[in-house]
Design a protein around this motif. Sequence first.
Motif, PDB file in Angstrom:
ATOM      1  N   ILE A 293       0.843  -1.206   0.000  1.00  0.00           N
ATOM      2  CA  ILE A 293       0.000   0.000   0.000  1.00  0.00           C
ATOM      3  C   ILE A 293       0.875   1.252   0.000  1.00  0.00           C
ATOM      4  N   PHE A 294       1.966   1.233   0.783  1.00  0.00           N
ATOM      5  CA  PHE A 294       2.897   2.369   0.799  1.00  0.00           C
ATOM      6  C   PHE A 294       3.458   2.619  -0.604  1.00  0.00           C
TER       7      PHE A 294
ATOM      8  N   VAL B  83      -4.119   3.433   9.329  1.00  0.00           N
ATOM      9  CA  VAL B  83      -3.693   3.286   7.933  1.00  0.00           C
ATOM     10  C   VAL B  83      -3.381   4.651   7.333  1.00  0.00           C
ATOM     11  N   SER B  84      -4.274   5.621   7.541  1.00  0.00           N
ATOM     12  CA  SER B  84      -4.047   6.970   6.996  1.00  0.00           C
ATOM     13  C   SER B  84      -2.750   7.570   7.532  1.00  0.00           C
TER      14      SER B  84
ATOM     15  N   GLY C 190       0.420   8.316   5.086  1.00  0.00           N
ATOM     16  CA  GLY C 190       0.891   9.698   5.004  1.00  0.00           C
ATOM     17  C   GLY C 190       2.359   9.823   5.352  1.00  0.00           C
ATOM     18  N   ALA C 191       2.795   9.104   6.383  1.00  0.00           N
ATOM     19  CA  ALA C 191       4.199   9.140   6.789  1.00  0.00           C
ATOM     20  C   ALA C 191       5.104   8.578   5.689  1.00  0.00           C
ATOM     21  N   ALA C 192       4.663   7.488   5.026  1.00  0.00           N
ATOM     22  CA  ALA C 192       5.460   6.888   3.955  1.00  0.00           C
ATOM     23  C   ALA C 192       5.595   7.843   2.774  1.00  0.00           C
ATOM     24  N   VAL C 193       4.514   8.547   2.447  1.00  0.00           N
ATOM     25  CA  VAL C 193       4.558   9.510   1.346  1.00  0.00           C
ATOM     26  C   VAL C 193       5.512  10.659   1.673  1.00  0.00           C
TER      27      VAL C 193
END
Length: 380
Positions: free
Chosen positions: A86-87, A120-121, A125-128
């Motif tokens: 997903i990331f 999940v959000s 968001g952190a991965a982005v």
Amino acid sequence: MQDILLIKYGELALKGDNRSFFENKLIKNIKHALSDFKEVKVEKTHGRIYVECDGDIEEVIERLKKVFGIVGITKAKKTDLNLDEIFKAAVELMKGHEGKTFKVETKRPNKSFPYNSMEVSRRVGAAVLKNIKNLKVDVHNPDVLLNVEIREMAFVYAGVIEGIGGLPLGTNGKATVLLSGGIDSPVAAWMMMKRGVEVEAVYFHSPPYTSERAKDKVVDLCKVLSQYGQRIKLHVVHFTDLQLEIYEKCPPKFTTIIMRRMMMKIAEKIAQKNGSMALITGESLGQVASQTIESLYVTNASVSMPIFRPLIGMDKTEIIDLAQKISTFEISIRPYEDCCTIFVPKHPATKPKLDKVIEAEEKMEYQKYIDDFEEEVIEV
């Protein structure tokens, strides 16, 4: 991870017990629109329709933008139910959005997934932010809304391409449109198609007063309309003899309204024979003499079938704008006259009385033309 298109639909979600009927019809219409693409798969799962395609995705999108019932098309990534996957999908989708603000929204219909929507959000968001420079989070008014859906698979997407909306074609029966070749009637046909109505068309041809090019124009209009999901059966009715009978035997002020009534009678006969339940016209209230409320009342009295007039409250500018949007306008303005523009009286009645019009009609033997007209059928 796989590139797919998510199909969004509006009114269908409100259809209750009939929802599956509308969804299945929409899927059938999508498959029809994409039938010449070899590597296309259309699936429905848990309230979502999605399209998998290995070919030209932009061309697929252009086709889908003409399928009634679709309100939005979203380029998405489909992944396994794995946070790392997903990331990767989220980062891939957000590339090219440097310098913008974003927000992650998660829906989790699949409650077996171990992380809740907020978690999940937060993690996505952190991965982005970690992988793409110069991005900021704005939860109130973001430039980009990044969506994550946790279902039997995960779907990640951002942005929506606007669809045409309406209801899937074929969910609201069939009607017959009186197609003149002008600007209005093809727009009226399109508007009824948008409400799920399949259409057939009737065109009144009056050679030698109308040319073959006038008929070709109507065929070309049907070709444009057929791009929105169905082949159209065009009934070309030879109208010369009846039109001359009207011109020679009826009072000039009533010739236009009587011609409209005769057209309605013939169109109704064709409609009943071919399974239509209504007629469609491009009339707009007050636009011309035959479209005053008194004239429309007299026209309606010629048939028993319902007459749909989707343009009734629109002005000419609005109709032209819509004709340009659906690509019929340039065809409609080709300079070839149809039968409605010939033998036009100088002073047509704008407030005709039904009894007076019927009295005028009785001066000619019109029934034989209604019962036995010459017709050519063209499948477009």
